[in-house]
Write a protein that holds these residues in place. Structure first.
Motif, PDB file in Angstrom:
ATOM      1  N   ASP A 184     114.884   8.551  56.307  1.00 37.87           N
ATOM      2  CA  ASP A 184     113.672   7.821  55.221  1.00 37.87           C
ATOM      3  C   ASP A 184     112.510   8.886  55.038  1.00 37.87           C
ATOM      4  OD1 ASP A 184     112.524   5.163  54.572  1.00 37.87           O
ATOM      5  OD2 ASP A 184     110.956   5.906  55.855  1.00 37.87           O
ATOM      6  N   SER A 185     111.939   8.612  53.855  1.00 41.90           N
ATOM      7  CA  SER A 185     111.033   9.614  53.338  1.00 41.90           C
ATOM      8  C   SER A 185     109.695   9.608  54.116  1.00 41.90           C
ATOM      9  CB  SER A 185     110.905   9.484  51.847  1.00 41.90           C
ATOM     10  OG  SER A 185     111.994   9.698  51.119  1.00 41.90           O
ATOM     11  N   GLN A 357     121.015  -2.102  53.154  1.00 47.85           N
ATOM     12  CA  GLN A 357     120.664  -0.616  52.499  1.00 47.85           C
ATOM     13  C   GLN A 357     121.949  -0.296  51.477  1.00 47.85           C
ATOM     14  OE1 GLN A 357     119.765   3.166  54.800  1.00 47.85           O
ATOM     15  NE2 GLN A 357     117.826   2.953  53.827  1.00 47.85           N
ATOM     16  N   ASN A 438     112.099  -0.712  49.535  1.00 45.79           N
ATOM     17  CA  ASN A 438     111.936   0.673  49.368  1.00 45.79           C
ATOM     18  C   ASN A 438     113.001   1.028  48.222  1.00 45.79           C
ATOM     19  OD1 ASN A 438     113.836   0.689  51.118  1.00 45.79           O
ATOM     20  ND2 ASN A 438     112.755   2.020  52.483  1.00 45.79           N
ATOM     21  N   TYR A 465     110.245   8.652  45.951  1.00 45.11           N
ATOM     22  CA  TYR A 465     110.389   7.377  47.001  1.00 45.11           C
ATOM     23  C   TYR A 465     109.168   6.600  46.831  1.00 45.11           C
ATOM     24  CZ  TYR A 465     109.904   4.427  51.335  1.00 45.11           C
ATOM     25  OH  TYR A 465     109.801   3.720  52.255  1.00 45.11           O
ATOM     26  N   GLY A 467     107.969   2.827  48.699  1.00 42.33           N
ATOM     27  CA  GLY A 467     107.987   1.849  49.704  1.00 42.33           C
ATOM     28  C   GLY A 467     106.995   0.827  49.676  1.00 42.33           C
TER      29      GLY A 467
END
Length: 815
Positions: A184-185, A357, A438, A465, A467
């Motif tokens: 995850d960024s 996801q 996200n 990204y 979110g």
């Protein structure tokens, strides 16, 4: 440690002296007769393997007289197989045919270390992976690799799981799928619960310990894990697998593939479902996933589209078991607990975590010139979900709401009406949800050229990204102003990540190889909005990192290799490092790691041995110290100097075709040079006690980790294996206190597989797995909070016990 290393090297020297018959030869291109460097040569049913040098030459020693199956592979060429009878030293010439269609093996070659890259690495093939694939998550599949320690919130390996490598947690491990970032960024974490049964769709994976080579995505601050999903299947297939086990665990999946259609097209897929009640109370999990891929394979071009998705619905088991209850109620789960008006305890039914996801990947490969390949990949990941919680007696002010003024002299409490002059309601029971919505997308690219003694790779990526983090109150006992779905906080995180790298492998002569790697990485990260504690967390950060790596490999003989490497890595703080930071004090800064690796490898027909030493020196590593922010939440603090140093040894011993033993050992020392420990002072609310500690151990970094895997075939079509794992003592904070630690544990798992003949089926297998064979009571993870109250140091904690003896029975059918 020195004695152990000496004995292992002495063993290798003794085995080298027992050299018997050698097999040598040259690997050439069938059409041009040019030598092929980097071909892999394997003698089946032995441990002998080698690779060809810049002249295409290879040599295998320590063969006994007999008949062997020789297998030679090279990217872009058809696999070569030949049976060879050896009675005396032999020299052979092997001419490889180029594949009629381009192979997609080069998808990951840009980010993966080769056999002769001077880094500490382990690779698991599809056969290795499926041997350990029993419905548990990837951390437990990797348990046999050096320096790996896994943990499970539910205690079964299903649901929320995690792993550490060399004591490094997962948000510091770079993880990619087909070269595309999985971390995850913002948090840098990976949640395997979103990818149930994903290992079934993995063809092979590689773990590089330490910094490793340059890759895409988050910085590798202890290890990299690179996975390649299923590759080209020429023939159609279908597989059905089903299993049942302890704690009402059920695993079902179907895999299928079209084979090669019209000489160019393939389709493959998988559908999976896993459910379990968990060992811990109410730690149930309902997990679904799928994997689909379609490809066009041409002589010079490959086009492949892949999508995989996971949906998880789990009851929360994040709080652990208080240490005071480990001997009386090891499965206790206090999550979701509340008090009824009668005073009895109850548990909220929907105290759950819910997340989905979806991953989409598109690859274009082209070979414009012989020995030159180009790759472009586009990707998009969509994530959405929330976790729901019942909260008792919460202040309206914590949710940005005013107290309720009563229209009369009464106060409502539970189901009773009580009268109170000038009454106000300042607290309420409520149900809340915290959401994450996200999007992550971008592109990766690489160009690879190999000619004679040189291999050059250029690559890089650009990723973005977005979110959205927000929370809603969906029900409250007293909340007429807000109504349903009242949103009390909302903030967004945006991140752009760009990197470019160049890698060079050069073989100077038959004995010396050089490796160089240089990466530039730029990051822009911003947060905008209000956090769940109603603080404004708007901020922006920019980073630019240069990460050099270089190394050398020396081969004094055909079966011996020495390597030495240095790598530098820089890592930006993650989201929580910033959002939890005290705005009245300096913000956390980036971390730096200097990693030196030294190793020796030896292989023969019956034994493979690898021994390595490492020193990982951190500058400004972020660790927990007990320090808190302005609203009392714990924060991570940069410590100037810390290090991890150790020895890793692994071996495979195969004395006969029907038996094999492998094992590995890590001995390490993991130290923070100077630490300021902070403890909340409840007697003087708002202040903290500070203690200075010198040379203290890093938390969750055991000084010894060992693994053993013994496999044998007592009768035809049957395999019996015993997997053993020992993990030494671990401290659960950074103070080296014996009062706050995880005890050492040794766990054994037994597996029996038997292939049976069923008419009209290509293969059928039944399997029995018994985990924790000797019913060990152990914990793999924990947390602790310390405070000072009424003249005494006290603490609250949570431990994560793992299941006792448990089983899984399954059947796998090839249709």
């Amino acid at each position: 440690m020195k004695k152990s290393l000496f004995l292992l090297l002495l063993m290798a020297a003794k085995l080298a002296a027992m050299s018997q018959i050698s097999l040598s030869g040259y690997v050439l291109d069938y059409e041009t007769n040019d030598p092929l460097m980097g071909a892999h040569i394997v003698v089946e049913n032995t441990l002998l393997r080698s690779s060809s040098n810049q002249k295409g030459y290879f040599r295998l020693n320590n063969l006994r007289p007999g008949t062997y199956q020789l297998v030679v592979t090279h990217i872009g060429y058809e696999t070569y197989r030949k049976q060879i009878a050896i009675e005396s030293p032999e020299t052979v010439q092997i001419n490889l045919l180029r594949k009629t269609i381009l192979s997609d093996e080069v998808v990951i070659s840009a980010t993966r270390a080769g056999e002769n890259t001077p880094v500490s690495q382990s690779t698991m093939t599809n056969t290795d992976l499926q041997q350990f694939n029993n419905g548990r998550d990837i951390p437990f599949v990797l348990e046999t690799l050096p320096s790996v320690v896994s943990t499970s919130d539910a205690g079964t390996g299903v649901g929320y799981t995690n792993l550490r490598i060399r004591g490094t947690d997962m948000n510091r491990i770079n993880i990619t799928v087909n070269g595309i970032p999985l971390n995850d960024s913002e948090s840098h974490g990976v949640w395997w619960v979103n990818m149930p049964d994903f290992i079934t769709s993995v063809d092979n994976l590689q773990v590089q310990r330490g910094v490793g080579t340059s890759t895409n995505g988050a910085a590798a601050f202890g290890a990299t894990l690179n996975m390649q999903t299923n590759r080209f299947n020429e023939n159609p297939y279908a597989e059905l697998s089903s299993g049942v086990g302890s704690f009402n665990t059920f695993r079902n999946r179907i895999c299928f593939g079209s084979g090669l259609l019209k000489k160019n097209f393939t389709f493959d897929g998988r559908l999976s479902k896993i459910t379990s009640d968990g060992y811990i109370d109410r730690a149930w999990a309902n997990l679904y996933s799928h994997y689909l891929t379609a490809a066009y394979q041409g002589k010079k071009t490959v086009i492949r589209a892949k999508t995989f998705s996971g949906t998880e619905h789990t009851y929360q088991a994040w709080n652990g078991v208080p240490s005071s209850m480990l001997t009386t109620h090891r499965t206790y789960n206090g999550t979701g607990e509340y008090t009824l008006p009668s005073g009895d305890k109850a548990y909220y039914d929907n105290e759950t975590d819910n997340y989905k996801q979806d991953h989409y990947q598109f690859f274009l490969l082209n070979e414009p010139l012989r020995n030159t390949t180009l790759q472009l990949a586009l990707h998009y990941t969509k994530g959405f979900g929330y976790y729901e919680q019942f909260k008792e007696n919460r202040k309206f002010s914590d949710y940005g709401l005013p107290a309720i003024k009563l229209p009369g002299n009464y106060l409502i409490q539970g189901n009773d009406t009580l009268y109170f002059a000038g009454g106000q309601i300042k607290r309420t029971d409520l149900i809340r949800r915290k959401y994450l919505d996200n999007d992550f997308y971008g592109m990766i690219w690489s160009a690879n050229h190999q000619q004679n003694n040189l291999q050059l790779t250029l690559g890089g990526s650009w990723n973005k990204y977005f979110g959205d983090h927000y929370g809603t109150v969906i029900w409250a006992r007293f909340l007429p102003q807000a109504g349903m779905n009242y949103r009390w906080y909302d903030n967004t995180g945006r991140k752009r990540d760009f990197n470019i790298y160049a890698k060079l492998h050069m073989q100077l002569n038959s004995r010396w190889r050089l490796f160089g790697d240089l990466q530039f990485r730029a990051i822009n990260y911003s947060i905008d909005g209000i956090d769940d504690d109603l603080r404004n967390i708007t901020q922006q950060h920019d980073f630019a990192f240069i990460n050099p790596k270089f190394g050398i490999m020396w081969e004094p003989g055909p079966n011996h290799k020495f390597y030495l490497s240095y790598a530098n890595a820089n890592r930006e703080p993650n989201r929580s490092n910033y959002t939890d930071a005290n705005p009245l004090q300096p913000l956390p800064t980036e971390e730096m790691l200097h990693d030196v690796e030294f190793g020796y490898k030896y292989n023969s027909s019956t034994i493979n041995l690898a021994v390595g030493a490492y020193y990982m020196y951190y500058v400004d590593q972020l660790v927990l110290t007990g320090k808190i922010n302005d609203v009392g939440a714990p924060v991570m603090t940069n410590v100037p100097k810390s290090y991890r140093a150790g020895i890793e040894a692994e071996t495979i011993f195969k004395p006969a075709k029907w038996v094999q033993w492998s094992g590995n050992l890590n001995l390490s020392r993991n130290i923070i040079a100077e630490l300021s420990e902070y403890i909340d002072d409840w007697d003087n609310w708002g202040s903290q006690i500070e203690n200075q500690i010198q040379n203290t151990y890093l938390s969750f970094s055991p000084g010894i980790v060992a693994s053993s895997y013994f496999s044998f075939n007592p009768v035809n079509k049957m395999n019996v294996s015993l997997q053993s794992k020992f993990v030494g003592q671990q401290y659960i904070d950074n103070t080296s206190s014996s009062e706050r630690k995880l005890d050492p544990y040794l766990v054994n798992n037994l597996k029996v597989q038997y292939h049976i003949k069923i008419p009209k089926l290509p293969d059928a297998e039944i399997m029995l797995q018994i985990n924790n064979l000797f019913n060990e009571k152990y914990e793999t993870n924990a947390w602790v909070y310390r405070y000072f109250y009424q003249g005494r140091y006290e603490s609250m904690d949570g431990f994560f016990p793992q299941a006792g003896i448990n089983f899984m029975i399954g059947v796998n059918l090839s249709l």
